[in-house]
Motif scaffolding. Structure first.
Motif, PDB file in Angstrom:
ATOM      1  N   SER A  15       0.802  -1.223   0.000  1.00 45.92           N
ATOM      2  CA  SER A  15       0.000   0.000   0.000  1.00 45.92           C
ATOM      3  C   SER A  15       0.834   1.272   0.000  1.00 45.92           C
ATOM      4  CB  SER A  15      -0.962   0.015   1.197  1.00 45.92           C
ATOM      5  OG  SER A  15      -0.229   0.015   2.410  1.00 45.92           O
ATOM      6  N   LEU A  16       2.084   1.194   0.415  1.00 47.86           N
ATOM      7  CA  LEU A  16       2.974   2.349   0.460  1.00 47.86           C
ATOM      8  C   LEU A  16       3.992   2.332  -0.691  1.00 47.86           C
ATOM      9  CD1 LEU A  16       3.643   4.805   2.307  1.00 47.86           C
ATOM     10  CD2 LEU A  16       5.266   3.336   3.476  1.00 47.86           C
ATOM     11  N   TRP A  17       4.252   1.186  -1.269  1.00 42.15           N
ATOM     12  CA  TRP A  17       5.323   0.996  -2.238  1.00 42.15           C
ATOM     13  C   TRP A  17       5.192   1.896  -3.478  1.00 42.15           C
ATOM     14  CZ3 TRP A  17      10.058  -0.246  -2.540  1.00 42.15           C
ATOM     15  CH2 TRP A  17      10.648  -0.662  -3.727  1.00 42.15           C
ATOM     16  N   ASN A  18       4.033   1.939  -4.108  1.00 46.13           N
ATOM     17  CA  ASN A  18       3.761   2.811  -5.250  1.00 46.13           C
ATOM     18  C   ASN A  18       4.818   2.645  -6.355  1.00 46.13           C
ATOM     19  OD1 ASN A  18       2.443   4.705  -6.809  1.00 46.13           O
ATOM     20  ND2 ASN A  18       3.313   6.463  -5.724  1.00 46.13           N
ATOM     21  N   ASN A  19       5.040   1.424  -6.782  1.00 47.19           N
ATOM     22  CA  ASN A  19       6.018   1.105  -7.832  1.00 47.19           C
ATOM     23  C   ASN A  19       7.411   1.667  -7.571  1.00 47.19           C
ATOM     24  OD1 ASN A  19       4.259  -0.423  -9.468  1.00 47.19           O
ATOM     25  ND2 ASN A  19       3.358   1.466 -10.261  1.00 47.19           N
ATOM     26  N   GLY A  20       7.796   1.732  -6.298  1.00 45.13           N
ATOM     27  CA  GLY A  20       9.138   2.179  -5.935  1.00 45.13           C
ATOM     28  C   GLY A  20       9.277   3.680  -5.741  1.00 45.13           C
ATOM     29  N   ALA A  21       8.196   4.422  -5.866  1.00 42.11           N
ATOM     30  CA  ALA A  21       8.261   5.879  -5.701  1.00 42.11           C
ATOM     31  C   ALA A  21       8.679   6.274  -4.289  1.00 42.11           C
ATOM     32  CB  ALA A  21       6.916   6.519  -6.047  1.00 42.11           C
ATOM     33  N   VAL A  22       8.519   5.372  -3.334  1.00 39.73           N
ATOM     34  CA  VAL A  22       8.846   5.648  -1.935  1.00 39.73           C
ATOM     35  C   VAL A  22      10.313   5.327  -1.602  1.00 39.73           C
ATOM     36  CG1 VAL A  22       8.173   3.412  -0.980  1.00 39.73           C
ATOM     37  CG2 VAL A  22       7.788   5.480   0.349  1.00 39.73           C
ATOM     38  N   CYS A  23      11.061   4.770  -2.557  1.00 41.69           N
ATOM     39  CA  CYS A  23      12.471   4.439  -2.331  1.00 41.69           C
ATOM     40  C   CYS A  23      13.252   5.660  -1.864  1.00 41.69           C
ATOM     41  CB  CYS A  23      13.112   3.909  -3.605  1.00 41.69           C
ATOM     42  SG  CYS A  23      12.747   2.193  -3.962  1.00 41.69           S
ATOM     43  N   GLY A  24      13.992   5.481  -0.779  1.00 45.18           N
ATOM     44  CA  GLY A  24      14.836   6.552  -0.255  1.00 45.18           C
ATOM     45  C   GLY A  24      14.121   7.578   0.589  1.00 45.18           C
ATOM     46  N   LYS A  25      12.817   7.508   0.660  1.00 47.24           N
ATOM     47  CA  LYS A  25      12.044   8.457   1.481  1.00 47.24           C
ATOM     48  C   LYS A  25      12.224   8.097   2.952  1.00 47.24           C
ATOM     49  CE  LYS A  25       9.977  10.255  -2.156  1.00 47.24           C
ATOM     50  NZ  LYS A  25      10.392  11.451  -2.771  1.00 47.24           N
ATOM     51  N   THR A  26      12.172   9.098   3.814  1.00 50.16           N
ATOM     52  CA  THR A  26      12.311   8.861   5.250  1.00 50.16           C
ATOM     53  C   THR A  26      10.993   9.088   5.955  1.00 50.16           C
ATOM     54  OG1 THR A  26      13.123  11.122   5.549  1.00 50.16           O
ATOM     55  CG2 THR A  26      14.777   9.400   5.328  1.00 50.16           C
ATOM     56  N   PHE A  27      10.778   8.280   6.980  1.00 52.92           N
ATOM     57  CA  PHE A  27       9.549   8.317   7.757  1.00 52.92           C
ATOM     58  C   PHE A  27       9.895   8.319   9.241  1.00 52.92           C
ATOM     59  CE2 PHE A  27       8.259   6.646   3.729  1.00 52.92           C
ATOM     60  CZ  PHE A  27       6.939   7.055   3.548  1.00 52.92           C
ATOM     61  N   THR A  28       9.115   9.054  10.015  1.00 52.48           N
ATOM     62  CA  THR A  28       9.198   8.947  11.469  1.00 52.48           C
ATOM     63  C   THR A  28       8.085   8.009  11.887  1.00 52.48           C
ATOM     64  OG1 THR A  28      10.082  11.162  11.729  1.00 52.48           O
ATOM     65  CG2 THR A  28       9.044  10.190  13.649  1.00 52.48           C
ATOM     66  N   VAL A  29       8.451   6.987  12.657  1.00 48.30           N
ATOM     67  CA  VAL A  29       7.500   5.944  13.061  1.00 48.30           C
ATOM     68  C   VAL A  29       7.432   5.907  14.582  1.00 48.30           C
ATOM     69  CG1 VAL A  29       6.945   3.484  12.899  1.00 48.30           C
ATOM     70  CG2 VAL A  29       8.156   4.607  11.008  1.00 48.30           C
ATOM     71  N   THR A  30       6.193   5.848  15.100  1.00 50.75           N
ATOM     72  CA  THR A  30       5.960   5.786  16.542  1.00 50.75           C
ATOM     73  C   THR A  30       5.012   4.641  16.845  1.00 50.75           C
ATOM     74  OG1 THR A  30       6.146   8.192  16.622  1.00 50.75           O
ATOM     75  CG2 THR A  30       5.193   7.116  18.547  1.00 50.75           C
ATOM     76  N   CYS A  31       5.329   3.862  17.839  1.00 52.64           N
ATOM     77  CA  CYS A  31       4.453   2.781  18.302  1.00 52.64           C
ATOM     78  C   CYS A  31       3.264   3.392  19.032  1.00 52.64           C
ATOM     79  CB  CYS A  31       5.236   1.862  19.243  1.00 52.64           C
ATOM     80  SG  CYS A  31       4.269   0.538  19.992  1.00 52.64           S
ATOM     81  N   THR A  32       2.050   2.934  18.677  1.00 54.69           N
ATOM     82  CA  THR A  32       0.841   3.435  19.352  1.00 54.69           C
ATOM     83  C   THR A  32       0.164   2.379  20.215  1.00 54.69           C
ATOM     84  OG1 THR A  32      -0.533   2.913  17.425  1.00 54.69           O
ATOM     85  CG2 THR A  32       0.406   5.150  17.565  1.00 54.69           C
ATOM     86  N   GLY A  33       0.629   1.137  20.110  1.00 57.07           N
ATOM     87  CA  GLY A  33       0.036   0.094  20.949  1.00 57.07           C
ATOM     88  C   GLY A  33       0.299  -1.298  20.419  1.00 57.07           C
ATOM     89  N   PRO A  34       0.054  -2.286  21.260  1.00 55.92           N
ATOM     90  CA  PRO A  34       0.303  -3.684  20.858  1.00 55.92           C
ATOM     91  C   PRO A  34      -0.799  -4.221  19.956  1.00 55.92           C
ATOM     92  CG  PRO A  34      -0.593  -3.614  23.059  1.00 55.92           C
ATOM     93  CD  PRO A  34      -0.410  -2.182  22.634  1.00 55.92           C
ATOM     94  N   ARG A  35      -0.463  -5.236  19.191  1.00 55.24           N
ATOM     95  CA  ARG A  35      -1.454  -5.950  18.388  1.00 55.24           C
ATOM     96  C   ARG A  35      -1.594  -7.379  18.881  1.00 55.24           C
ATOM     97  NH1 ARG A  35      -1.029  -4.987  12.139  1.00 55.24           N
ATOM     98  NH2 ARG A  35      -3.042  -5.999  12.298  1.00 55.24           N
ATOM     99  N   ASN A  36      -0.946  -7.657  20.017  1.00 54.32           N
ATOM    100  CA  ASN A  36      -1.036  -8.992  20.606  1.00 54.32           C
ATOM    101  C   ASN A  36      -1.007  -8.853  22.127  1.00 54.32           C
ATOM    102  OD1 ASN A  36       1.691  -8.560  21.213  1.00 54.32           O
ATOM    103  ND2 ASN A  36       2.348  -9.572  19.339  1.00 54.32           N
ATOM    104  N   ALA A  37      -0.757  -9.933  22.828  1.00 52.00           N
ATOM    105  CA  ALA A  37      -0.865  -9.930  24.289  1.00 52.00           C
ATOM    106  C   ALA A  37       0.376  -9.417  25.018  1.00 52.00           C
ATOM    107  CB  ALA A  37      -1.180 -11.346  24.766  1.00 52.00           C
ATOM    108  N   VAL A  38       1.355  -8.842  24.314  1.00 53.86           N
ATOM    109  CA  VAL A  38       2.561  -8.347  24.980  1.00 53.86           C
ATOM    110  C   VAL A  38       2.240  -7.020  25.669  1.00 53.86           C
ATOM    111  CG1 VAL A  38       4.929  -7.539  24.666  1.00 53.86           C
ATOM    112  CG2 VAL A  38       4.084  -9.462  23.315  1.00 53.86           C
ATOM    113  N   PRO A  39       2.278  -6.981  27.002  1.00 55.98           N
ATOM    114  CA  PRO A  39       1.954  -5.731  27.704  1.00 55.98           C
ATOM    115  C   PRO A  39       3.103  -4.733  27.605  1.00 55.98           C
ATOM    116  CG  PRO A  39       2.600  -7.396  29.284  1.00 55.98           C
ATOM    117  CD  PRO A  39       2.602  -8.058  27.924  1.00 55.98           C
ATOM    118  N   HIS A  40       2.763  -3.461  27.602  1.00 56.32           N
ATOM    119  CA  HIS A  40       3.758  -2.379  27.605  1.00 56.32           C
ATOM    120  C   HIS A  40       4.773  -2.530  26.487  1.00 56.32           C
ATOM    121  CE1 HIS A  40       1.987  -1.527  31.449  1.00 56.32           C
ATOM    122  NE2 HIS A  40       2.357  -2.719  31.901  1.00 56.32           N
TER     123      HIS A  40
END
Length: 131
Positions: free
Chosen positions: A58-83
């Motif tokens: 969904s983000l790839w866009n035929n490679g148009a995203v190559c070399g782009k930088t992103f800031t990523v932040t965790c917002t919560g778990p998707r499984n039973a791992v607490p904290h």
């Protein structure tokens, strides 16, 4: 003059035998090669930093995203791992495509460990692309 050469050869031989234990063990070599010579869809075999990620379809866009930088932040778990979230953000560069991945961004292990407990495996995130 011949004695000097013989002594020099003897010293080199002694140094070589002392230096041998300082070399990496054979088991460590494949891991080193894997990190240093990984090929990516964006940069081929050109080495990249450790703060990298692969883009899902969904983000790839035929490679148009190559070399782009992103800031990523965790917002919560998707499984039973607490904290699972650390409360930190990480900036990563897209260097590869992750075809068929269910996630939007697949972080390197080092980048993931900055924002979440590696045991969590899969987390919810917010991300922002740098201009």
């Amino acid at each position: 003059m011949e004695k000097t050469a013989l002594i020099f050869v003897g010293i080199v031989a002694c140094l070589a035998s002392v230096a041998e234990p300082l070399l990496p063990q054979r088991q460590e070599l494949p891991h080193f090669i894997q990190i240093m010579f990984v090929t990516s869809a964006c940069f081929g075999s050109t080495p990249q930093d450790n703060m990298i990620a692969a883009a899902g379809d969904s983000l790839w866009n035929n490679g148009a995203v190559c070399g782009k930088t992103f800031t990523v932040t965790c917002t919560g778990p998707r499984n039973a791992v607490p904290h699972s979230c650390t409360g930190k953000s990480v900036t990563v560069k897209i260097v590869d495509h992750c075809p068929g991945c269910p996630s939007i961004i697949d972080l390197s292990r080092k980048a993931f460990a900055i924002i979440a407990d590696p045991v969590a495996g899969i987390i919810n995130i917010d991300y922002t692309q740098y201009a």
